[in-house]
Design a protein around this motif. Structure first.
Motif, PDB file in Angstrom:
ATOM      1  N   GLY A  76      29.737  42.679  46.213  1.00 37.28           N
ATOM      2  CA  GLY A  76      30.144  42.920  47.585  1.00 37.28           C
ATOM      3  C   GLY A  76      31.576  43.414  47.640  1.00 37.28           C
ATOM      4  O   GLY A  76      32.152  43.802  46.620  1.00 37.28           O
ATOM      5  N   ARG A  77      32.147  43.356  48.835  1.00 39.27           N
ATOM      6  CA  ARG A  77      33.486  43.909  49.042  1.00 39.27           C
ATOM      7  C   ARG A  77      34.463  42.808  49.451  1.00 39.27           C
ATOM      8  O   ARG A  77      34.101  41.894  50.194  1.00 39.27           O
ATOM      9  N   ILE A  78      35.679  42.903  48.948  1.00 39.06           N
ATOM     10  CA  ILE A  78      36.740  41.978  49.360  1.00 39.06           C
ATOM     11  C   ILE A  78      37.189  42.353  50.768  1.00 39.06           C
ATOM     12  O   ILE A  78      37.635  43.479  51.013  1.00 39.06           O
ATOM     13  N   VAL A  79      37.049  41.398  51.690  1.00 38.21           N
ATOM     14  CA  VAL A  79      37.359  41.683  53.087  1.00 38.21           C
ATOM     15  C   VAL A  79      38.585  40.929  53.587  1.00 38.21           C
ATOM     16  O   VAL A  79      39.087  41.221  54.674  1.00 38.21           O
ATOM     17  N   GLU A  80      39.057  39.967  52.837  1.00 37.41           N
ATOM     18  CA  GLU A  80      40.275  39.243  53.184  1.00 37.41           C
ATOM     19  C   GLU A  80      40.821  38.645  51.906  1.00 37.41           C
ATOM     20  O   GLU A  80      40.134  38.542  50.894  1.00 37.41           O
ATOM     21  N   ALA A  81      42.098  38.264  51.928  1.00 39.23           N
ATOM     22  CA  ALA A  81      42.726  37.727  50.721  1.00 39.23           C
ATOM     23  C   ALA A  81      43.933  36.900  51.102  1.00 39.23           C
ATOM     24  O   ALA A  81      44.519  37.066  52.185  1.00 39.23           O
ATOM     25  N   GLY A  82      44.301  36.005  50.185  1.00 40.24           N
ATOM     26  CA  GLY A  82      45.527  35.252  50.355  1.00 40.24           C
ATOM     27  C   GLY A  82      46.747  36.133  50.158  1.00 40.24           C
ATOM     28  O   GLY A  82      46.645  37.300  49.756  1.00 40.24           O
ATOM     29  N   ALA A  83      47.897  35.558  50.417  1.00 37.47           N
ATOM     30  CA  ALA A  83      49.136  36.350  50.416  1.00 37.47           C
ATOM     31  C   ALA A  83      49.399  37.044  49.094  1.00 37.47           C
ATOM     32  O   ALA A  83      49.973  38.145  49.051  1.00 37.47           O
ATOM     33  N   ALA A  84      48.982  36.437  47.972  1.00 38.17           N
ATOM     34  CA  ALA A  84      49.257  37.014  46.658  1.00 38.17           C
ATOM     35  C   ALA A  84      48.207  38.004  46.201  1.00 38.17           C
ATOM     36  O   ALA A  84      48.345  38.584  45.113  1.00 38.17           O
ATOM     37  N   ALA A  85      47.171  38.225  47.001  1.00 39.95           N
ATOM     38  CA  ALA A  85      46.065  39.087  46.549  1.00 39.95           C
ATOM     39  C   ALA A  85      45.683  40.141  47.577  1.00 39.95           C
ATOM     40  O   ALA A  85      44.613  40.741  47.478  1.00 39.95           O
ATOM     41  N   ARG A  86      46.541  40.420  48.527  1.00 40.75           N
ATOM     42  CA  ARG A  86      46.168  41.334  49.604  1.00 40.75           C
ATOM     43  C   ARG A  86      45.930  42.763  49.126  1.00 40.75           C
ATOM     44  O   ARG A  86      45.217  43.534  49.775  1.00 40.75           O
ATOM     45  N   SER A  87      46.471  43.133  47.975  1.00 41.99           N
ATOM     46  CA  SER A  87      46.244  44.485  47.456  1.00 41.99           C
ATOM     47  C   SER A  87      44.787  44.690  47.052  1.00 41.99           C
ATOM     48  O   SER A  87      44.346  45.829  46.871  1.00 41.99           O
ATOM     49  N   ARG A  88      44.023  43.607  46.937  1.00 46.41           N
ATOM     50  CA  ARG A  88      42.619  43.714  46.526  1.00 46.41           C
ATOM     51  C   ARG A  88      41.676  44.000  47.698  1.00 46.41           C
ATOM     52  O   ARG A  88      40.494  44.301  47.474  1.00 46.41           O
ATOM     53  N   ILE A  89      42.140  43.886  48.915  1.00 47.13           N
ATOM     54  CA  ILE A  89      41.270  44.089  50.074  1.00 47.13           C
ATOM     55  C   ILE A  89      40.659  45.489  50.018  1.00 47.13           C
ATOM     56  O   ILE A  89      41.356  46.482  49.827  1.00 47.13           O
ATOM     57  N   GLY A 119      41.186  35.482  42.795  1.00 42.07           N
ATOM     58  CA  GLY A 119      41.132  36.933  42.654  1.00 42.07           C
ATOM     59  C   GLY A 119      40.676  37.384  41.281  1.00 42.07           C
ATOM     60  O   GLY A 119      39.961  38.386  41.147  1.00 42.07           O
ATOM     61  N   ALA A 120      41.047  36.643  40.240  1.00 41.86           N
ATOM     62  CA  ALA A 120      40.670  37.029  38.884  1.00 41.86           C
ATOM     63  C   ALA A 120      39.163  36.926  38.655  1.00 41.86           C
ATOM     64  O   ALA A 120      38.637  37.530  37.718  1.00 41.86           O
ATOM     65  N   ARG A 121      38.485  36.146  39.490  1.00 44.67           N
ATOM     66  CA  ARG A 121      37.034  35.978  39.334  1.00 44.67           C
ATOM     67  C   ARG A 121      36.251  37.071  40.053  1.00 44.67           C
ATOM     68  O   ARG A 121      35.040  37.177  39.884  1.00 44.67           O
ATOM     69  N   ALA A 122      36.894  37.857  40.850  1.00 42.94           N
ATOM     70  CA  ALA A 122      36.265  38.989  41.533  1.00 42.94           C
ATOM     71  C   ALA A 122      36.580  40.241  40.723  1.00 42.94           C
ATOM     72  O   ALA A 122      37.704  40.738  40.730  1.00 42.94           O
ATOM     73  N   ILE A 123      35.580  40.746  40.018  1.00 44.15           N
ATOM     74  CA  ILE A 123      35.775  41.798  39.021  1.00 44.15           C
ATOM     75  C   ILE A 123      35.468  43.154  39.643  1.00 44.15           C
ATOM     76  O   ILE A 123      34.334  43.423  40.070  1.00 44.15           O
ATOM     77  N   SER A 124      36.476  44.003  39.725  1.00 44.45           N
ATOM     78  CA  SER A 124      36.306  45.319  40.346  1.00 44.45           C
ATOM     79  C   SER A 124      35.316  46.162  39.548  1.00 44.45           C
ATOM     80  O   SER A 124      35.434  46.285  38.326  1.00 44.45           O
ATOM     81  N   ILE A 125      34.337  46.752  40.255  1.00 45.69           N
ATOM     82  CA  ILE A 125      33.342  47.581  39.576  1.00 45.69           C
ATOM     83  C   ILE A 125      33.217  48.966  40.210  1.00 45.69           C
ATOM     84  O   ILE A 125      32.466  49.801  39.714  1.00 45.69           O
ATOM     85  N   GLY A 126      33.935  49.222  41.284  1.00 44.15           N
ATOM     86  CA  GLY A 126      33.833  50.520  41.941  1.00 44.15           C
ATOM     87  C   GLY A 126      32.590  50.616  42.806  1.00 44.15           C
ATOM     88  O   GLY A 126      31.636  49.851  42.657  1.00 44.15           O
TER      89      GLY A 126
END
Length: 318
Positions: A76-89, A119-126
């Protein structure tokens, strides 16, 4: 985003007891600075470990118990994040399970509309992989079964894991393996390797045999097919103790290896092989159902021999 952080709840598949499954709203633990919120689009159903959870035959593991949220194959897609991971949205990701639920155990925890994970457990796959991304965990598991020096020459079982293992073997540069399958309806679909009934194979000098059948009675028959000094890799999951006759294994100087969970290196190699086209995920997802049909989906995944991989579609779930 669908308001997940305003009420900190999500819809999830919950197993309350063996063969007792429902869709429920569950409370989520608070979002931490390094966490991300993933809106799941698809999740897979494992016909191995999840079948044991469903039937109540899963051996006891830390964290095991009911009620639980099953599933470790979510995309799925990252739709929100904590302050240290907002670049992943906005990232499209694979998630191998979660432990974010207050009212249910998360031994696996991936079958939910929204997941909160580090965030490290959410693995970007494109975006390109889409629903096939649910196969990444199994593909990395298959890669973990492969010895760097000698690839499997015989694979036992032509379910989705056996097929991924055969494909991963050739993707890693090894010769195409032989695959055994006792169920005639699962012998089709080979891509560049042959699938046989065990009783038609006369070879007795295999160097590496990987079993992904889950058959607890199989070791003696596999030892008989090894060459001297050969290796048997246990890549399936076994609900009962395994045993074997010692004299044949002694004469063969047989080696036994257990392949456990995939590692980050296995995942990196798998993603690279998918990206450059060496590893195809085509033709492995055979059944799809909306999450509103979750109970039927789980029953089909475990009872229908033509079902290689069942996925749940969460996209219409609020």
């Amino acid at each position: 985003m669908t308001g997940i952080m305003s009420d900190k709840h999500t819809v999830a598949v919950v197993m309350d007891n063996p063969e007792c499954l429902s869709l429920r709203r569950l409370s989520l633990h608070p979002l931490q600075a390094a966490d991300v919120v993933v809106e799941v689009e698809w999740s897979g159903i494992s016909s191995g470990t999840e079948r044991l959870l469903w039937s109540g035959r899963m051996p006891q593991f830390p964290g095991m118990g009911y009620p639980l949220v099953p599933g470790y194959e979510s995309v799925g897609r990252i739709v929100e994040a904590g302050a240290a991971a907002r670049s992943r949205i906005g990232d499209y990701v694979f998630v191998p399970g979660a432990t974010c639920f207050k009212e249910a155990r998360g031994l696996f925890g991936g079958a939910a509309r929204h997941l909160i994970v580090p965030g490290a457990r959410a693995i970007s796959i494109g975006d390109g992989i889409r629903e096939q991304g649910i196969l990444i965990a199994l593909a990395a598991t298959a890669r973990h079964c492969i010895n760097a020096e000698n690839g499997p020459e015989l694979i036992v079982g032509h379910g989705v894991l056996g097929r991924l293992l055969a494909r991963s073997t050739t993707a890693a540069g090894f010769p195409p393996p032989t695959v055994w399958e006792t169920n005639p309806c699962r012998r089709s679909g080979a891509t560049g390797y042959r699938v046989l009934s065990p009783d038609t194979d006369v070879r007795t000098d295999y160097r590496v045999i990987v079993d992904v059948s889950g058959d607890v009675t199989i070791l003696d028959s596999l030892i008989a097919r090894l060459g001297r000094g050969g290796e048997i890799v246990l890549g399936g999951f076994y609900e009962k103790p395994l045993s074997f006759s010692y004299p044949p294994s002694f004469l063969k100087e047989a080696r036994l290896r257990v392949a456990a969970e995939w590692t980050p290196a296995d995942l990196d190699q798998t993603l690279a092989a998918i990206k450059d086209g060496r590893l195809s995920l085509d033709g492995l997802i055979t059944h799809r159902m909306d999450v509103s049909q979750a109970d039927q989906a789980y029953r089909t995944a475990f009872a229908d021999p033509t079902c290689l991989k069942m996925i749940l579609d969460w996209r219409k779930c609020a």
